[in-house]
Design a protein around this motif. Sequence first.
Motif, PDB file in Angstrom:
ATOM      1  N   MET A  83       2.691 -14.783 -15.481  1.00 29.72           N
ATOM      2  CA  MET A  83       2.214 -13.603 -14.796  1.00 29.72           C
ATOM      3  C   MET A  83       3.410 -12.813 -14.276  1.00 29.72           C
ATOM      4  O   MET A  83       4.370 -13.386 -13.793  1.00 29.72           O
ATOM      5  CB  MET A  83       1.325 -14.027 -13.627  1.00 29.72           C
ATOM      6  N   ALA A  84       3.336 -11.504 -14.433  1.00 30.40           N
ATOM      7  CA  ALA A  84       4.361 -10.608 -13.888  1.00 30.40           C
ATOM      8  C   ALA A  84       3.732  -9.812 -12.758  1.00 30.40           C
ATOM      9  O   ALA A  84       2.607  -9.324 -12.882  1.00 30.40           O
ATOM     10  CB  ALA A  84       4.886  -9.679 -14.976  1.00 30.40           C
ATOM     11  N   LEU A  85       4.455  -9.691 -11.651  1.00 36.92           N
ATOM     12  CA  LEU A  85       3.928  -9.014 -10.470  1.00 36.92           C
ATOM     13  C   LEU A  85       4.962  -8.052  -9.911  1.00 36.92           C
ATOM     14  O   LEU A  85       6.157  -8.322  -9.982  1.00 36.92           O
ATOM     15  CB  LEU A  85       3.608 -10.030  -9.362  1.00 36.92           C
ATOM     16  N   ARG A  86       4.483  -6.957  -9.371  1.00 35.57           N
ATOM     17  CA  ARG A  86       5.336  -6.064  -8.579  1.00 35.57           C
ATOM     18  C   ARG A  86       4.802  -6.139  -7.158  1.00 35.57           C
ATOM     19  O   ARG A  86       3.619  -5.885  -6.907  1.00 35.57           O
ATOM     20  CB  ARG A  86       5.290  -4.636  -9.098  1.00 35.57           C
ATOM     21  N   ILE A  87       5.676  -6.494  -6.246  1.00 42.72           N
ATOM     22  CA  ILE A  87       5.286  -6.712  -4.854  1.00 42.72           C
ATOM     23  C   ILE A  87       6.028  -5.699  -3.994  1.00 42.72           C
ATOM     24  O   ILE A  87       7.247  -5.596  -4.053  1.00 42.72           O
ATOM     25  CB  ILE A  87       5.610  -8.154  -4.426  1.00 42.72           C
ATOM     26  N   GLU A  88       5.255  -4.933  -3.223  1.00 43.83           N
ATOM     27  CA  GLU A  88       5.839  -3.893  -2.376  1.00 43.83           C
ATOM     28  C   GLU A  88       5.386  -4.092  -0.935  1.00 43.83           C
ATOM     29  O   GLU A  88       4.328  -4.637  -0.669  1.00 43.83           O
ATOM     30  CB  GLU A  88       5.420  -2.505  -2.871  1.00 43.83           C
ATOM     31  N   LYS A  89       6.203  -3.584  -0.028  1.00 44.09           N
ATOM     32  CA  LYS A  89       5.894  -3.693   1.395  1.00 44.09           C
ATOM     33  C   LYS A  89       5.099  -2.470   1.833  1.00 44.09           C
ATOM     34  O   LYS A  89       5.529  -1.339   1.642  1.00 44.09           O
ATOM     35  CB  LYS A  89       7.194  -3.796   2.189  1.00 44.09           C
ATOM     36  N   HIS A  90       3.922  -2.706   2.418  1.00 44.03           N
ATOM     37  CA  HIS A  90       3.068  -1.646   2.962  1.00 44.03           C
ATOM     38  C   HIS A  90       2.697  -2.028   4.384  1.00 44.03           C
ATOM     39  O   HIS A  90       2.064  -3.066   4.606  1.00 44.03           O
ATOM     40  CB  HIS A  90       1.784  -1.478   2.132  1.00 44.03           C
ATOM     41  N   ARG A  91       3.106  -1.231   5.331  1.00 47.27           N
ATOM     42  CA  ARG A  91       2.786  -1.456   6.747  1.00 47.27           C
ATOM     43  C   ARG A  91       3.180  -2.860   7.203  1.00 47.27           C
ATOM     44  O   ARG A  91       2.385  -3.595   7.779  1.00 47.27           O
ATOM     45  CB  ARG A  91       1.304  -1.213   6.997  1.00 47.27           C
ATOM     46  N   ASN A  92       4.399  -3.242   6.884  1.00 52.26           N
ATOM     47  CA  ASN A  92       4.969  -4.543   7.245  1.00 52.26           C
ATOM     48  C   ASN A  92       4.247  -5.736   6.626  1.00 52.26           C
ATOM     49  O   ASN A  92       4.329  -6.850   7.139  1.00 52.26           O
ATOM     50  CB  ASN A  92       5.044  -4.727   8.765  1.00 52.26           C
ATOM     51  N   ARG A  93       3.503  -5.507   5.538  1.00 46.84           N
ATOM     52  CA  ARG A  93       2.871  -6.605   4.793  1.00 46.84           C
ATOM     53  C   ARG A  93       3.225  -6.455   3.334  1.00 46.84           C
ATOM     54  O   ARG A  93       3.303  -5.355   2.811  1.00 46.84           O
ATOM     55  CB  ARG A  93       1.348  -6.552   4.941  1.00 46.84           C
ATOM     56  N   TRP A  94       3.407  -7.568   2.656  1.00 47.29           N
ATOM     57  CA  TRP A  94       3.712  -7.552   1.230  1.00 47.29           C
ATOM     58  C   TRP A  94       2.404  -7.563   0.449  1.00 47.29           C
ATOM     59  O   TRP A  94       1.531  -8.395   0.692  1.00 47.29           O
ATOM     60  CB  TRP A  94       4.566  -8.764   0.848  1.00 47.29           C
ATOM     61  N   LYS A  95       2.273  -6.612  -0.471  1.00 39.88           N
ATOM     62  CA  LYS A  95       1.065  -6.505  -1.306  1.00 39.88           C
ATOM     63  C   LYS A  95       1.484  -6.435  -2.758  1.00 39.88           C
ATOM     64  O   LYS A  95       2.499  -5.847  -3.104  1.00 39.88           O
ATOM     65  CB  LYS A  95       0.284  -5.223  -0.977  1.00 39.88           C
ATOM     66  N   VAL A  96       0.671  -7.015  -3.621  1.00 36.64           N
ATOM     67  CA  VAL A  96       0.896  -6.934  -5.065  1.00 36.64           C
ATOM     68  C   VAL A  96       0.308  -5.615  -5.542  1.00 36.64           C
ATOM     69  O   VAL A  96      -0.869  -5.347  -5.376  1.00 36.64           O
ATOM     70  CB  VAL A  96       0.226  -8.125  -5.793  1.00 36.64           C
ATOM     71  N   THR A  97       1.170  -4.767  -6.127  1.00 44.36           N
ATOM     72  CA  THR A  97       0.715  -3.450  -6.565  1.00 44.36           C
ATOM     73  C   THR A  97       0.501  -3.373  -8.083  1.00 44.36           C
ATOM     74  O   THR A  97      -0.211  -2.496  -8.545  1.00 44.36           O
ATOM     75  CB  THR A  97       1.737  -2.355  -6.163  1.00 44.36           C
ATOM     76  N   THR A  98       1.102  -4.281  -8.825  1.00 47.62           N
ATOM     77  CA  THR A  98       0.902  -4.340 -10.265  1.00 47.62           C
ATOM     78  C   THR A  98       0.866  -5.799 -10.667  1.00 47.62           C
ATOM     79  O   THR A  98       1.632  -6.615 -10.167  1.00 47.62           O
ATOM     80  CB  THR A  98       2.051  -3.638 -11.026  1.00 47.62           C
ATOM     81  N   LEU A  99      -0.037  -6.101 -11.610  1.00 44.94           N
ATOM     82  CA  LEU A  99      -0.238  -7.483 -12.001  1.00 44.94           C
ATOM     83  C   LEU A  99      -0.517  -7.531 -13.495  1.00 44.94           C
ATOM     84  O   LEU A  99      -1.379  -6.803 -13.989  1.00 44.94           O
ATOM     85  CB  LEU A  99      -1.428  -8.026 -11.217  1.00 44.94           C
ATOM     86  N   GLU A 100       0.213  -8.352 -14.219  1.00 40.47           N
ATOM     87  CA  GLU A 100      -0.027  -8.535 -15.657  1.00 40.47           C
ATOM     88  C   GLU A 100      -0.156 -10.019 -15.933  1.00 40.47           C
ATOM     89  O   GLU A 100       0.764 -10.788 -15.678  1.00 40.47           O
ATOM     90  CB  GLU A 100       1.123  -7.946 -16.485  1.00 40.47           C
TER      91      GLU A 100
END
Length: 188
Positions: free
Chosen positions: A169-186
């Motif tokens: 699995m490939a993931l892009r993880i970005e910080k949003h409002r001091n929380r890490w969220k997965v924004t893209t997932l393959e």
Amino acid sequence: MTTLTTAAAQAPERTPALTVTAVPAALPPLDSVAGSTLGLASRPSHSPQHAAWAPRQRPLEGTTTAERAQAERRREEERHVRSLARIVALACVEAELGLRPARQLSAWLDLATYQKMIRRADLAHRLRATRTDGPAAAPKALGARACRLGQEAYEASATVQLPDRARAMALRIEKHRNRWKVTTLELG
């Protein structure tokens, strides 16, 4: 009675001459040995206390306390992101297998990625309904890696082991409002 003789029995035995050479107590470095068959060269050491085979670490005397603290925060952040990637990968595969409700992924995924996983889990559920296979065995997370892209973004990969195969699995993880969220997932 006849006796069989072989060529080895007929030829006289010859032993090759052995040459013995004394070895000095301390060997010179490999790069100074003429005609070294290994082709190795010793690396120059920057400090007399540091062994050539030991991994180099950044010297502490040239850094400030703030720089060391920032480096430690980055290492801790990367450990956290790798852990998140491993957990999300396992949860996504479990949701596809029907072992976990897909709505549990909402805490880790942004809205577009969450909707994509809901669709995948629903399609997988419909396919399972047509099959007569037994219950799926629990997957196991093998590991994850992360690469920092910027101040607030990482790209990560994770591997999940199933009984019959492994999934990547490939993931892009970005910080949003001091929380890490997965924004893209393959999923692979």
